[in-house]
Design a protein around this motif. Structure first.
Motif, short mmCIF file in Angstrom:
data_model
loop_
_atom_site.label_atom_id
_atom_site.label_comp_id
_atom_site.label_asym_id
_atom_site.label_seq_id
_atom_site.Cartn_x
_atom_site.Cartn_y
_atom_site.Cartn_z
N LYS A 1 32.58 55.41 26.95
CA LYS A 1 33.55 54.60 27.70
C LYS A 1 32.92 54.15 29.01
CE LYS A 1 38.11 54.66 29.59
NZ LYS A 1 39.47 54.99 29.49
N VAL A 2 33.07 52.89 29.32
CA VAL A 2 32.47 52.32 30.52
C VAL A 2 33.33 52.67 31.73
CG1 VAL A 2 31.79 50.18 31.66
CG2 VAL A 2 31.49 50.42 29.20
N LYS A 3 32.69 53.13 32.78
CA LYS A 3 33.42 53.42 34.01
C LYS A 3 33.81 52.12 34.68
CE LYS A 3 31.44 57.88 35.15
NZ LYS A 3 30.04 58.17 34.92
N GLU A 4 34.96 52.13 35.36
CA GLU A 4 35.49 50.93 36.02
C GLU A 4 34.46 50.30 36.96
OE1 GLU A 4 38.79 48.40 36.67
OE2 GLU A 4 39.12 50.35 35.79
N LYS A 5 33.80 51.11 37.76
CA LYS A 5 32.87 50.58 38.76
C LYS A 5 31.66 49.90 38.12
CE LYS A 5 33.90 53.77 42.58
NZ LYS A 5 35.29 53.89 42.21
N GLU A 6 31.36 50.27 36.87
CA GLU A 6 30.21 49.70 36.19
C GLU A 6 30.56 48.45 35.40
OE1 GLU A 6 28.77 52.93 33.82
OE2 GLU A 6 28.32 54.14 35.58
N MET A 7 31.85 48.13 35.36
CA MET A 7 32.27 46.96 34.59
C MET A 7 31.80 45.67 35.23
SD MET A 7 36.07 47.66 33.14
CE MET A 7 36.19 46.11 32.33
N ASP A 8 31.39 44.75 34.38
CA ASP A 8 30.99 43.42 34.84
C ASP A 8 32.21 42.52 34.74
OD1 ASP A 8 29.94 40.95 35.31
OD2 ASP A 8 28.65 40.92 33.54
N PHE A 9 32.89 42.32 35.86
CA PHE A 9 34.12 41.55 35.84
C PHE A 9 33.86 40.06 35.60
CE2 PHE A 9 35.83 45.29 38.04
CZ PHE A 9 36.93 45.52 37.23
N ASP A 10 32.61 39.63 35.69
CA ASP A 10 32.29 38.23 35.42
C ASP A 10 32.14 37.97 33.91
OD1 ASP A 10 32.32 37.48 38.10
OD2 ASP A 10 30.26 38.18 38.37
N VAL B 1 44.01 42.04 32.84
CA VAL B 1 43.44 40.70 32.64
C VAL B 1 43.83 39.77 33.78
CG1 VAL B 1 43.42 38.68 31.15
CG2 VAL B 1 43.26 40.95 30.14
N THR B 2 45.12 39.68 34.11
CA THR B 2 45.51 38.77 35.18
C THR B 2 44.99 39.24 36.53
OG1 THR B 2 47.68 39.83 35.33
CG2 THR B 2 47.55 37.79 34.04
N CYS B 3 44.90 40.55 36.73
CA CYS B 3 44.34 41.06 37.97
C CYS B 3 42.87 40.67 38.08
CB CYS B 3 44.50 42.57 38.06
SG CYS B 3 44.00 43.23 39.66
N SER B 4 42.14 40.79 36.99
CA SER B 4 40.73 40.39 36.99
C SER B 4 40.59 38.91 37.32
CB SER B 4 40.10 40.69 35.63
OG SER B 4 38.77 40.24 35.59
N ASP B 5 41.48 38.09 36.77
CA ASP B 5 41.44 36.66 37.06
C ASP B 5 41.71 36.41 38.54
OD1 ASP B 5 40.93 36.16 34.38
OD2 ASP B 5 43.01 35.67 33.90
N TRP B 6 42.67 37.13 39.10
CA TRP B 6 42.97 37.00 40.53
C TRP B 6 41.77 37.43 41.39
CZ3 TRP B 6 45.90 34.57 43.77
CH2 TRP B 6 47.14 34.06 43.35
N ILE B 7 41.12 38.52 41.00
CA ILE B 7 39.96 39.00 41.74
C ILE B 7 38.87 37.92 41.77
CG2 ILE B 7 38.01 40.63 41.63
CD1 ILE B 7 40.12 42.77 40.76
#
Length: 83
Positions: A1-10, A62-68
């Motif tokens: 499982k990928v940790k949140e901090k390591e996620m590529d939000f792009d 998903v929508t939070c990621s879009d807002w970020i």
């Protein structure tokens, strides 16, 4: 499982099937920081819209990621415009 901090939000591949997942505390905290940054660079209206989204009770990963992404881009553009 990928940790949140390591996620590529792009990279939007992770979004599939996550539309109903609630946003994480890490996302919320990060977004609150971006809202402050947006207001600091005179993006008051965008900051207010983002705050309204956070308080809407209708948030998801998903929508939070879009807002970020939207906030980061607007802040970067505002900083570049001001020199």
């Amino acid at each position: 499982k990928v940790k949140e901090k390591e996620m590529d939000f792009d990279n939007d591949d992770w979004k599939a099937g996550k539309e109903a997942d609630p946003m994480t505390e890490a996302q919320e905290a990060f977004m609150e920081g971006l809202i402050k940054d947006a207001i600091d660079v005179s993006l008051d209206e965008l900051g207010a819209q983002a705050k309204q989204y956070l308080n809407s009770g209708n948030t998801s990963k998903v929508t939070c990621s879009d807002w970020i992404k939207k906030l980061k881009k607007a802040i970067k553009n505002a900083k570049n415009a001001s020199g």
